[in-house]
Design an enzyme around this catalytic site. Structure first.
Site, short mmCIF file in Angstrom:
data_model
loop_
_atom_site.label_atom_id
_atom_site.label_comp_id
_atom_site.label_asym_id
_atom_site.label_seq_id
_atom_site.Cartn_x
_atom_site.Cartn_y
_atom_site.Cartn_z
N GLU A 1 57.64 40.67 50.64
CA GLU A 1 57.07 39.74 49.66
C GLU A 1 57.11 38.29 50.16
O GLU A 1 56.20 37.52 49.90
CB GLU A 1 57.78 39.87 48.31
CG GLU A 1 57.46 41.16 47.57
CD GLU A 1 55.98 41.33 47.26
OE1 GLU A 1 55.25 40.32 47.18
OE2 GLU A 1 55.53 42.48 47.12
N TYR B 1 56.97 35.21 40.73
CA TYR B 1 56.21 36.35 41.26
C TYR B 1 57.08 37.21 42.17
O TYR B 1 57.20 38.42 41.99
CB TYR B 1 54.94 35.91 42.02
CG TYR B 1 54.42 37.07 42.83
CD1 TYR B 1 53.72 38.09 42.20
CD2 TYR B 1 54.74 37.21 44.18
CE1 TYR B 1 53.32 39.22 42.90
CE2 TYR B 1 54.36 38.33 44.89
CZ TYR B 1 53.64 39.32 44.25
OH TYR B 1 53.27 40.45 44.94
N ASP C 1 50.69 37.36 40.67
CA ASP C 1 50.22 36.50 41.75
C ASP C 1 48.77 36.09 41.42
O ASP C 1 48.27 36.36 40.32
CB ASP C 1 50.32 37.22 43.10
CG ASP C 1 49.35 38.40 43.20
OD1 ASP C 1 48.74 38.77 42.18
OD2 ASP C 1 49.20 38.94 44.31
N CYS D 1 38.46 43.47 42.17
CA CYS D 1 38.25 42.30 41.31
C CYS D 1 38.49 41.04 42.14
O CYS D 1 39.36 40.24 41.86
CB CYS D 1 39.19 42.37 40.10
SG CYS D 1 38.70 41.23 38.78
N CYS E 1 32.48 45.45 39.91
CA CYS E 1 32.72 45.95 38.55
C CYS E 1 32.27 47.41 38.38
O CYS E 1 32.89 48.16 37.63
CB CYS E 1 32.01 45.06 37.54
SG CYS E 1 32.62 43.36 37.56
N CYS F 1 35.03 49.68 39.16
CA CYS F 1 36.34 49.28 38.63
C CYS F 1 36.81 50.23 37.52
O CYS F 1 36.06 50.53 36.59
CB CYS F 1 36.24 47.86 38.07
SG CYS F 1 37.78 47.31 37.31
N CYS G 1 36.59 45.66 29.79
CA CYS G 1 36.75 44.35 30.42
C CYS G 1 35.82 43.34 29.72
O CYS G 1 34.60 43.45 29.82
CB CYS G 1 36.42 44.42 31.91
SG CYS G 1 36.48 42.80 32.68
S1 SF4 Z 1 35.28 45.08 35.42
FE1 SF4 Z 1 36.56 43.30 34.94
S2 SF4 Z 1 38.52 43.76 35.90
FE2 SF4 Z 1 37.02 45.16 36.79
S3 SF4 Z 1 36.28 44.14 38.67
FE3 SF4 Z 1 34.90 43.57 37.01
S4 SF4 Z 1 35.71 41.66 36.21
FE4 SF4 Z 1 37.33 42.60 37.41
#
Ligand code: SF4
Length: 321
Positions: free
Chosen positions: A36, A116, A134, A182, A189, A192, A198
């Site tokens: 870290e 952190y 972080d 992200c 997205c 994701c 989100c």
């Molecule tokens: S959906 Fe939301 S959390 Fe996922 S990559 Fe896109 S902005 Fe980031």
């Protein structure tokens, strides 16, 4: 709010996609602490060989505590932010004396451990349910909850219940999501695991709101004094290269030359070296001169990356100045 956060989806994604990183294969708190500290302000690919070399030489806090700081700095050179190395060394000495603190609050007392790093070690090594926030995690949470601005305390309180069930893996998963999908620019997205739910997805670039950051310029002069056995090197007493060696440097050119009894015509101007620090751009005017002093072999000392650049410029000039 946190209840709508898809913890299980994120965990499943993490288990299937996590990068295989050496510090993820261990539960040894010392190895995790070293990783870290090395990872602060450093890219993963750059951190790996340093992490491995450091642990090979200092497998326990006791081994580091027994070594001189200079030995650590020699392994650390090239990684930058040398204050981290000094703090790690001081932390090792404290751990060797008092034992490893195994709580978030205890870890925070170690030199150089911010919230952190303390949370990361507490969660990864000891399973304490604290969020390690972080820049990556801040971005993920700010986007997910559509927060333009939020205090560290607010994010900490928001994230704490999210990591409660699986502290080690959830913290890793949030960090991993921010590092790989992200991302600051063009988040992926579509891929994701948090896309359903989100709130920032329609306009991720808005979250978190950018803080204006001015990069300042720092002008220095360096003097490469060629002695019989090599250049004259000095240890930096303070500043970003504290404890490391390099050619004499000063913000005041006249003062630097005068310190070695040189006037403006006694040293040869070689050119300028540029170097980037986190919040500053450094511009160094480099002079070369000869001296009756011995000088020394630069390979025997821990050098900053900037010192190497300065010495490399002088090496392009053959023979006597
Ligand atoms: S959906 Fe939301 S959390 Fe996922 S990559 Fe896109 S902005 Fe980031």
């Amino acid at each position: 709010m946190p209840g709508s956060f898809h913890v299980q989806r994120l965990l499943a994604w993490y288990r299937a996609n996590a990068r295989d990183l050496p510090w993820r294969r261990t539960a040894d708190p010392w190895a995790i602490l070293v990783s870290e500290v090395v990872l602060q302000q450093t890219r993963v690919e750059q951190a790996i060989p340093y992490f491995e070399r450091l642990l090979a030489r200092f497998p326990t806090p006791q081994t580091l505590a027994a070594a001189p700081l200079e030995e650590l700095l020699r392994i650390w050179q090239g990684l930058g932010y040398y204050r981290r190395a000094e703090n790690l060394w001081r932390a090792a000495r404290e751990i060797a004396e008092k034992g490893f603190p195994w709580t978030f609050d205890g870890l925070r007392q170690l030199p150089g451990l911010g919230p952190y790093t303390a949370a990361a070690v507490a969660a990864f090594a000891f399973g304490e349910p604290v969020p390690a926030i972080d820049g990556n995690v801040r971005r993920v949470l700010s986007r997910y909850f559509a927060l333009e601005r939020s205090s560290p305390k607010k994010l900490f309180d928001l994230a704490r219940p999210l990591v409660a069930a699986e502290p080690a893996e959830m913290n890793q998963a949030l960090i991993e999501l921010g590092a790989t999908l992200c991302t600051p620019r063009r988040p992926a997205c579509e891929a994701c695991p948090l896309r359903v739910g989100c709130r920032g997805r329609a306009d991720p670039g808005r979250y978190p709101a950018r803080r204006g950051r001015r990069v300042r310029e720092w002008r220095l002069t360096a003097l490469v004094l060629r002695g019989r056995r090599g250049p004259v090197l000095e240890a930096r007493p303070q500043g970003p290269w504290a404890g490391l060696y390099g050619p004499p440097m000063d913000e005041d050119e006249g003062r630097l030359l005068a310190r070695f009894g040189l006037g403006p015509d006694d040293a040869r101007f070689l050119g300028e070296v540029r170097h980037g620090l986190s919040h500053r751009r450094v511009r160094v005017r480099v002079y070369l001169a000869r001296t009756d002093r011995d000088g020394e072999d630069p390979a025997a000392r821990p050098l900053s990356a900037l010192a190497r650049k300065v010495l490399a410029l002088a090496e392009e000039v053959p023979g006597e100045p």
